[in-house]
Design a protein around this motif. Structure first.
Motif, PDB file in Angstrom:
ATOM      1  N   ARG A 182       0.835  -1.197   0.000  1.00 11.27           N
ATOM      2  CA  ARG A 182       0.000   0.000   0.000  1.00 11.27           C
ATOM      3  C   ARG A 182       0.881   1.264   0.000  1.00 11.27           C
ATOM      4  NH1 ARG A 182      -5.011  -0.485   1.946  1.00 11.27           N
ATOM      5  NH2 ARG A 182      -4.399  -2.097   3.431  1.00 11.27           N
ATOM      6  N   ALA A 183       1.909   1.252   0.820  1.00  8.56           N
ATOM      7  CA  ALA A 183       2.803   2.396   0.914  1.00  8.56           C
ATOM      8  C   ALA A 183       3.592   2.615  -0.373  1.00  8.56           C
ATOM      9  CB  ALA A 183       3.754   2.228   2.093  1.00  8.56           C
ATOM     10  N   ARG A 184       4.054   1.511  -0.995  1.00 11.86           N
ATOM     11  CA  ARG A 184       4.826   1.642  -2.239  1.00 11.86           C
ATOM     12  C   ARG A 184       3.961   2.202  -3.364  1.00 11.86           C
ATOM     13  NH1 ARG A 184       7.743   0.777   1.029  1.00 11.86           N
ATOM     14  NH2 ARG A 184       7.568   3.049   0.950  1.00 11.86           N
ATOM     15  N   PHE A 185       2.709   1.778  -3.431  1.00 10.35           N
ATOM     16  CA  PHE A 185       1.837   2.342  -4.453  1.00 10.35           C
ATOM     17  C   PHE A 185       1.595   3.824  -4.180  1.00 10.35           C
ATOM     18  CE2 PHE A 185      -2.200   3.454  -6.414  1.00 10.35           C
ATOM     19  CZ  PHE A 185      -1.977   3.022  -7.717  1.00 10.35           C
ATOM     20  N   GLY A 186       1.459   4.178  -2.913  1.00  6.61           N
ATOM     21  CA  GLY A 186       1.338   5.595  -2.570  1.00  6.61           C
ATOM     22  C   GLY A 186       2.539   6.384  -3.039  1.00  6.61           C
ATOM     23  N   ASP A 187       3.733   5.820  -2.875  1.00  9.02           N
ATOM     24  CA  ASP A 187       4.945   6.484  -3.368  1.00  9.02           C
ATOM     25  C   ASP A 187       4.878   6.675  -4.885  1.00  9.02           C
ATOM     26  OD1 ASP A 187       5.987   6.445  -0.799  1.00  9.02           O
ATOM     27  OD2 ASP A 187       7.196   4.649  -1.137  1.00  9.02           O
ATOM     28  N   LEU A 188       4.373   5.683  -5.599  1.00  6.97           N
ATOM     29  CA  LEU A 188       4.329   5.743  -7.054  1.00  6.97           C
ATOM     30  C   LEU A 188       3.438   6.869  -7.551  1.00  6.97           C
ATOM     31  CD1 LEU A 188       5.302   4.149  -9.628  1.00  6.97           C
ATOM     32  CD2 LEU A 188       3.065   3.023  -9.550  1.00  6.97           C
ATOM     33  N   VAL A 189       2.312   7.112  -6.875  1.00  6.52           N
ATOM     34  CA  VAL A 189       1.375   8.133  -7.339  1.00  6.52           C
ATOM     35  C   VAL A 189       1.517   9.452  -6.593  1.00  6.52           C
ATOM     36  CG1 VAL A 189      -0.298   6.412  -8.105  1.00  6.52           C
ATOM     37  CG2 VAL A 189      -0.491   7.360  -5.792  1.00  6.52           C
ATOM     38  N   GLY A 190       2.497   9.535  -5.697  1.00 11.01           N
ATOM     39  CA  GLY A 190       2.683  10.773  -4.949  1.00 11.01           C
ATOM     40  C   GLY A 190       1.607  11.017  -3.915  1.00 11.01           C
ATOM     41  N   GLY A 191       0.996   9.953  -3.419  1.00 12.87           N
ATOM     42  CA  GLY A 191      -0.066  10.089  -2.432  1.00 12.87           C
ATOM     43  C   GLY A 191       0.276   9.386  -1.136  1.00 12.87           C
ATOM     44  N   ASP A 192      -0.590   9.540  -0.153  1.00 16.00           N
ATOM     45  CA  ASP A 192      -0.379   8.900   1.135  1.00 16.00           C
ATOM     46  C   ASP A 192      -0.932   7.487   1.123  1.00 16.00           C
ATOM     47  OD1 ASP A 192      -2.950  10.053   0.852  1.00 16.00           O
ATOM     48  OD2 ASP A 192      -3.292   9.862   3.011  1.00 16.00           O
ATOM     49  N   LYS A 230      -5.827  19.856 -16.439  1.00 11.29           N
ATOM     50  CA  LYS A 230      -6.829  20.799 -16.952  1.00 11.29           C
ATOM     51  C   LYS A 230      -8.242  20.275 -16.744  1.00 11.29           C
ATOM     52  CE  LYS A 230      -4.064  23.083 -20.542  1.00 11.29           C
ATOM     53  NZ  LYS A 230      -3.950  23.340 -22.004  1.00 11.29           N
ATOM     54  N   VAL A 231      -8.444  19.008 -17.040  1.00 12.66           N
ATOM     55  CA  VAL A 231      -9.772  18.422 -16.864  1.00 12.66           C
ATOM     56  C   VAL A 231     -10.162  18.432 -15.389  1.00 12.66           C
ATOM     57  CG1 VAL A 231     -11.115  16.292 -17.063  1.00 12.66           C
ATOM     58  CG2 VAL A 231      -9.647  17.036 -18.954  1.00 12.66           C
ATOM     59  N   GLY A 232      -9.217  18.085 -14.509  1.00 10.31           N
ATOM     60  CA  GLY A 232      -9.507  18.079 -13.079  1.00 10.31           C
ATOM     61  C   GLY A 232      -9.880  19.442 -12.543  1.00 10.31           C
ATOM     62  N   GLU A 233      -9.212  20.469 -13.026  1.00  4.68           N
ATOM     63  CA  GLU A 233      -9.541  21.829 -12.588  1.00  4.68           C
ATOM     64  C   GLU A 233     -10.985  22.174 -12.941  1.00  4.68           C
ATOM     65  OE1 GLU A 233      -6.587  24.150 -14.525  1.00  4.68           O
ATOM     66  OE2 GLU A 233      -5.035  23.785 -12.987  1.00  4.68           O
ATOM     67  N   ARG A 234     -11.386  21.855 -14.167  1.00  2.15           N
ATOM     68  CA  ARG A 234     -12.755  22.156 -14.588  1.00  2.15           C
ATOM     69  C   ARG A 234     -13.759  21.279 -13.849  1.00  2.15           C
ATOM     70  NH1 ARG A 234     -16.418  25.721 -15.559  1.00  2.15           N
ATOM     71  NH2 ARG A 234     -17.889  25.189 -17.226  1.00  2.15           N
ATOM     72  N   VAL A 235     -13.406  20.025 -13.607  1.00  2.00           N
ATOM     73  CA  VAL A 235     -14.286  19.129 -12.845  1.00  2.00           C
ATOM     74  C   VAL A 235     -14.608  19.734 -11.486  1.00  2.00           C
ATOM     75  CG1 VAL A 235     -14.330  16.935 -11.584  1.00  2.00           C
ATOM     76  CG2 VAL A 235     -13.686  16.971 -13.990  1.00  2.00           C
ATOM     77  N   VAL A 261      -1.310  16.692  -7.718  1.00  2.00           N
ATOM     78  CA  VAL A 261      -1.482  17.691  -8.780  1.00  2.00           C
ATOM     79  C   VAL A 261      -2.783  17.455  -9.539  1.00  2.00           C
ATOM     80  CG1 VAL A 261      -0.482  18.650 -10.890  1.00  2.00           C
ATOM     81  CG2 VAL A 261       1.012  17.967  -8.999  1.00  2.00           C
ATOM     82  N   VAL A 262      -3.034  16.228  -9.945  1.00  2.00           N
ATOM     83  CA  VAL A 262      -4.252  15.896 -10.704  1.00  2.00           C
ATOM     84  C   VAL A 262      -5.485  15.994  -9.817  1.00  2.00           C
ATOM     85  CG1 VAL A 262      -5.451  14.047 -11.948  1.00  2.00           C
ATOM     86  CG2 VAL A 262      -3.003  14.433 -12.312  1.00  2.00           C
TER      87      VAL A 262
END
Length: 378
Positions: A61-71, A168-173, A197-198
């Motif tokens: 779980r932690a390694r996947f968090g590292d991959l996506v820049g999340g907790d 860009k899509v996330g900002e508009r969402v 970021v996304v």
């Protein structure tokens, strides 16, 4: 940085050209060895301890968090992308008459749950047509307004690698108060993505393609505002206090913290988890930026050669570097992929595109071999 060939790390015959990672990655020796050791370990259940049901899955779980820049608190361990998307569809709020946006020719797993949700809520699935100029982002933004409840998109299209600008899509969402569900199965691990970021509401990725892991080990990232949501199933591991096996019959209403409530049952899989861990460990060592740069050089070589064969290729600026679709006026013979496979050259045909998806085990010689065979066949 362009990475040197990593073919020696994979179980690939020397005379075989595998340009089909988007279908399934070959297995690294390290992943196979982890699996073999795990099968032997599972044969000796007396050696398993209660903490083993938690420690290895928490590390994954932690390694996947590292991959996506999340907790790590936002990561759920699931068996498939479709499972994760079903969790998303169960939790997003949709009102009568609202719209759920998907892309034309999207992978079925990112269409069916939204159709079912729309039927249940009295809403509508709107399919954004493939734009003639290849700009999916512009096409999405043109449809995205206050009527939208959900935008369910990939980072790049699974048939040809054409990109969606998720930022860009996330900002508009967020401006219109909708939810963003991302299927990153055909990008994560090879194309950099940072959830900070996304800011997706939900992000899923199957683990057996670009994440170099085994089949049936996948991942779901859940944004903080959804972590108190409703799980798809109820298993004993997701409940608070499950570490104490002697008290499991003291049934609890509260859950383990974060996105753990969305974990699949038997998430502690003693064979798949160590294999997946070996794959993620190597990916993090290479780095997604360097993987993308290296593969981008290969797919640009594919694109240049394909154009000389009068095949249509998305512009480099509008596609991911790790995956490219080659279109032909009038389409291809239905047995094209099989004829290439008979020559030990492997790609996929998806829609009206030959999908070419290399990885670090490929070289310029592999690309040239593909182009030579295509020249003879098309």
């Amino acid at each position: 940085m362009i990475l040197p060939s990593q073919r020696h790390l994979f179980e690939l015959p020397e005379d075989l050209t595998w340009l089909n990672c988007a279908y399934m990655s070959p297995q690294m020796h390290a992943v196979s060895e982890a699996g073999k050791a795990s099968v032997v370990r599972k044969a000796r259940p007396w050696e398993l301890k209660a903490e083993d049901f938690f420690t290895e899955s928490e590390a994954l779980r932690a390694r996947f968090g590292d991959l996506v820049g999340g907790d790590a608190e936002g990561v759920a361990l699931v068996p498939s992308a479709s499972y994760g998307l079903a969790v998303a569809a169960m939790n997003v709020r949709v009102r009568v008459g609202q719209r759920l946006l998907v892309l034309a020719e999207e992978f079925p797993s990112n269409v069916y749950p939204w159709r079912e949700l729309a039927d249940r809520a009295g809403a509508h699935v709107v399919t954004v047509g493939r734009p003639e100029d290849g700009d999916w982002t512009r096409a999405l933004l043109a449809e995205l307004d206050e009527r939208t409840a959900v935008v369910a998109v990939p980072h790049c299209h699974w048939t040809d690698g054409s990109l969606v600008d998720l930022v860009k899509v996330g900002e508009r969402v967020r401006e219109v108060g909708a939810a963003l569900a991302v299927d990153a199965t055909q990008s994560l691990g090879a194309l950099p993505l940072d959830v900070a970021v996304v800011r997706p509401d939900f992000l899923v990725a199957a683990g057996y393609k670009w994440l170099m892991g085994p089949y049936s080990q996948s991942y779901l990232y859940v944004a903080p505002r959804w972590r108190e949501g409703r799980p798809l199933e109820h298993n004993w591991l997701m409940r608070a206090g499950s570490e104490d096996f002697s008290r499991l019959v003291e049934y609890r209403e509260d859950f383990q913290p974060g996105a753990r409530r969305f974990d699949v049952g038997e998430r502690s899989n003693f064979v798949l988890v160590p294999m997946a861990m070996a794959g993620l460990r190597q990916l993090l060592s290479w780095g997604a930026d360097d993987i993308q740069q290296t593969l981008g050089a290969l797919t640009e070589r594919v694109a240049k050669g394909a154009r000389s064969l009068r095949l249509e290729v998305p512009p480099e600026s509008q596609r991911a570097g790790h995956l490219v679709g080659l279109k032909r006026r009038g389409g291809y013979a239905p047995d094209l992929a099989a004829r290439l496979a008979a020559r030990k050259v492997y790609v996929s045909v998806r829609g009206d595109s030959i999908r070419v998806s290399p990885h670090l085990y490929n070289s310029e010689a592999d690309v040239d071999r593909l182009l030579e065979e295509l020249d003879a066949l098309v």
